[in-house]
Design an enzyme around this catalytic site. Structure first.
Site, mmCIF file in Angstrom:
data_model
loop_
_atom_site.group_PDB
_atom_site.id
_atom_site.type_symbol
_atom_site.label_atom_id
_atom_site.label_comp_id
_atom_site.label_asym_id
_atom_site.label_seq_id
_atom_site.Cartn_x
_atom_site.Cartn_y
_atom_site.Cartn_z
ATOM 1 N N ASN A 153 13.431 51.408 30.563
ATOM 2 C CA ASN A 153 14.646 51.544 31.361
ATOM 3 C C ASN A 153 14.625 52.742 32.307
ATOM 4 O O ASN A 153 15.274 52.731 33.345
ATOM 5 C CB ASN A 153 15.870 51.633 30.455
ATOM 6 N N GLY A 204 23.164 40.586 29.148
ATOM 7 C CA GLY A 204 23.666 39.997 30.389
ATOM 8 C C GLY A 204 23.987 41.000 31.488
ATOM 9 O O GLY A 204 23.740 40.738 32.668
ATOM 10 N N CYS A 329 22.772 56.398 28.484
ATOM 11 C CA CYS A 329 23.267 56.931 27.220
ATOM 12 C C CYS A 329 23.026 58.426 27.104
ATOM 13 O O CYS A 329 23.694 59.102 26.349
ATOM 14 C CB CYS A 329 22.603 56.220 26.051
HETATM 15 N N1 PLP Z 1 17.301 48.229 25.767
HETATM 16 C C1 PLP Z 1 17.098 48.763 26.966
HETATM 17 C C2 PLP Z 1 15.688 48.924 27.459
HETATM 18 C C3 PLP Z 1 18.176 49.177 27.742
HETATM 19 O O1 PLP Z 1 17.959 49.721 28.944
HETATM 20 C C4 PLP Z 1 19.490 49.019 27.236
HETATM 21 C C5 PLP Z 1 20.653 49.506 27.996
HETATM 22 O O2 PLP Z 1 20.558 50.401 28.818
HETATM 23 C C6 PLP Z 1 19.644 48.438 25.969
HETATM 24 C C7 PLP Z 1 18.528 48.044 25.276
HETATM 25 C C8 PLP Z 1 20.993 48.241 25.378
HETATM 26 O O3 PLP Z 1 21.676 47.161 25.995
HETATM 27 P P1 PLP Z 1 23.246 47.050 25.865
HETATM 28 O O4 PLP Z 1 23.837 48.070 26.778
HETATM 29 O O5 PLP Z 1 23.563 45.659 26.319
HETATM 30 O O6 PLP Z 1 23.582 47.274 24.443
#
Ligand code: PLP
Length: 404
Positions: A153, A204, A329
């Site tokens: 990410n 989504g 986060c």
């Molecule tokens: N995994 C990755 C690589 C992400 O970038 C994210 C969110 O930023 C998540 C999982 C978590 O997804 P969600 O926000 O739908 O819980």
């Protein structure tokens, strides 16, 4: 201050596509029946879920619709997959993951460590590429699960999922493989069968559906113990009345993403590359944090040496430009990103690293505007850096041009 919004933080979340919203609306209004009800009025709701499941099956190229569960988000998909596999078979206590996973995966492992699991965290090189030899060397008889994200990410770096699956299965065919594909879905093709994945999660809101809906692929040979127990929904694997409008929404978004994949891989990539080159070529203290690593087409992560990323973001925000200094986060905290730390990004650049993530809604004008405005912002922030001597030396070495 400008009125214009230039949104370059699509790895944090994306704008809901109008066509997705349109598809969802009837299920908030006329078609509000509980899909489990027996009367005719419920048929539209239950059929909508059935169709959505079939769309997601095709989106990830699963073999069977029964292999798709709807969840509330990527985090729930990860928790269901990881805890589901480990709770189903409690005899094996070893897990392998990477040091650059999203917190929704890493924190599950931190909590499992407290419950007696042994977790190995595989490292990456300075481009963010996974150490496959290290991964291979850790797999043994006791390895219950390997979990590796498809794309990171923060950097967009793509892991060679098919190759990793081959390594895992050649060492222990009973080891399950979970792939967090939250940042890959909609950006590169996903084929769970070709890639040899046992479980895979998507979300989504990362591809123009609303926040609050995700999906999990669990192949028919993989058993999980459900996380949420209650009614018989999702074939007993995830209780709770189905969120029909959102399930319709993620399916519509997946359809659009599949149709738009070529655009993503060509046009979005072209704009990302233009932005990247425009920044790195114009700003002497900019460095591309991922080198030549293979990346999803929408993401770039650039470090600005000897300055603070938060200050850059504030100046960008004054111009209506949204970017991010780490994963959503962790932004807001001054802790440097765990991903960039794992890559050994030098301390001189880690605090000034910015993630830029584009989408199919990003325009050339927006990219040009950022390339035009950023140099003076960086100059302003650089002028108050306490590292003037080091910056002078850097300028002398690099001049004004960089090569990406
Ligand atoms: N995994 C990755 C690589 C992400 O970038 C994210 C969110 O930023 C998540 C999982 C978590 O997804 P969600 O926000 O739908 O819980």
């Amino acid at each position: 201050m400008v009125n214009k919004l230039i949104y370059l933080d699509n790895n944090a979340t994306t704008k809901v596509d109008e066509r997705v919203l349109e598809a969802m609306l009837p299920y908030f209004k006329e078609e509000y029946a509980n899909p489990s009800s027996m009367y005719d009025f419920a048929k539209k709701s239950s059929t909508a879920i059935k169709q959505a499941r079939s769309v997601i099956k095709d989106f990830v190229n699963a073999n069977d619709e029964k292999e798709i569960l709807f969840t509330s988000c990527g985090s729930e998909s990860a928790n269901t997959a990881i805890r589901g596999v480990l709770n189903y078979n409690k005899t094996k206590k070893h897990i392998i993951t990477t040091s650059v996973e999203h917190p929704c995966v890493l924190n599950v492992y931190k909590s499992l460590e407290k419950q007696g699991y042994k977790v190995d965290y595989i490292g990456v090189n300075s481009n963010g590429e996974l150490n496959l030899e290290e991964l291979e060397s850790k797999i043994d008889e006791d390895t219950a699960l390997v979990s590796v994200m498809w794309a990171n990410n923060e950097t967009g770096v793509i892991n060679p999922i098919e190759k990793i699956s081959q390594i895992i299965k050649s060492k222990n065919k009973d080891t399950k493989f979970y792939v967090d594909a939250v940042q890959a879905a909609g950006k590169i093709p996903i084929d769970v069968q070709a890639a040899g994945v046992d479980l895979l999660g998507i979300s989504g809101h990362k591809f123009h559906a609303p926040k609050g809906v995700g999906a999990l692929y669990v192949n028919s040979k993989t058993m999980i113990t459900p996380l949420i127990i209650g009614g018989h929904q999702e074939r007993g694997k995830r209780a709770g009345t189905e969120n029909v409008p959102y399930i319709v929404g993620i399916a519509k978004a997946a359809e659009l993403a599949a149709d738009g994949l070529k655009y993503e891989l060509t046009e979005v990539k072209r704009l990302r590359d233009k932005l990247e080159k425009g920044i790195v070529n114009k700003i002497y203290n900019a460095r591309l944090n991922t080198g030549a690593a293979n990346r999803v087409p929408n993401t770039t992560n650039i470090g600005f040496e000897y300055i603070e990323g938060e200050l850059i973001l504030l100046h960008l925000s004054d111009l209506g430009i949204c970017a991010s200094s780490g994963s959503a986060c962790t932004s807001g905290s001054l802790e440097p990103s765990h991903v960039l730390r794992a890559m050994n990004v030098p301390f001189t650049a880690i605090h000034g690293s910015i993630r830029w993530s584009l989408s199919r809604f990003t325009t050339e004008d927006e990219v040009d505007y950022v390339i035009e405005k950023l140099p003076s912002i960086i100059e302003k922030v650089t002028s108050i850096s306490p590292y003037q001597k080091e910056l002078e030396e850097l300028k002398r070495l690099r001049g004004t041009a960089n090569d990406v």
